[in-house]
Design a protein around this motif. Sequence first.
Motif: not given
Length: 330
Positions: A218-230
């Motif tokens: 529900s908060d697209k900022e949540q995905v930033q750390p895991v997306a960047r690491r991946s």
Amino acid sequence: MKRWSLSLPLTGLTLAEHEPVVKEAEQLGYTDAWSAEVDGTDAFTPLALTAAWTGLRVGTAIANVYTRGPLTLANHALSMAEIAPGRFVLGLGVASLPIVQRWNNIPFERPLQRTRDMVKILRGALAGERVAEDLPTLKVDGIRLSRPVPQPVPIYLAALREQMLTLAGEIGDGVILNWLSPEDVGKVVKVAKAAASKAGKDPDNFEVVARLFTFITSDKEQVQPVARRSITTYLNVPTYAMFHEWLGRGGELTPMWDAWKAGDRKAATANVPQKVIDDLIIHGTPDECRERIEEYVAAGITVPLIQVFNMTEPDPAQGAIKAMRALAPR
């Protein structure tokens, strides 16, 4: 038939805990379950269980052509064909240099030829032949399965750039893709289907599987750390870096690649462009994620292979189950 697939195993669940989940997935309309094999469970065991529990089609995405020998792969395929006659696809691939060479101490050499040689041997073995071949990367002397394979086993190849995509079209029954956007699909699929057509196959019946990393949030900022690491983890592997150069992302990704080569992992992560995250990682509400998955289908993906994550749930297992339900086909 429109296919809709889960990637197994689901985060947070042991294999024994998957029985009610995959049964529910089948009831919800999922048609397939395909496995992943990196640093957790193997590719075949989750599928053997799923095939015994359900009527889903199952496939490996992928089994590695370096870390298993020809007879071992033929043994696995025979076992799966007996558990799920007519419902098993053997997806093969070369993985990557870190997995093959650094983790398994096997030289990562001549991947295109290794794949071609492995498929040739497996085709013969799975047809019940006694196989003796002295090939450029593999030599076998008289292997033969002592039990007949109940039904033919399709072989799909994982591919990124032109040579492997062409090989997939030439000698494979389908192709498995990874780490691309809907906008990339046309360029990639065109190469494989052209090769399939040239080999006398119907390109309209040539299946295209794509693993889709999908985060419900529900908060697209949540995905930033895991997306960047991946993205930094995968796209700094040479094969994936060259793939995205070919796709045209070289300019966007060069700052990240340069920082990674300099040993500055923090800067590399920070230099992943937001556009690349939005291109390659599906994220948002269930409706937004499903809409993005449908864009892949419209672009030419015939089997969307959905690897689900749920950023809204503190418990990973419950999050994965809720994501599976939320992304079920309509």
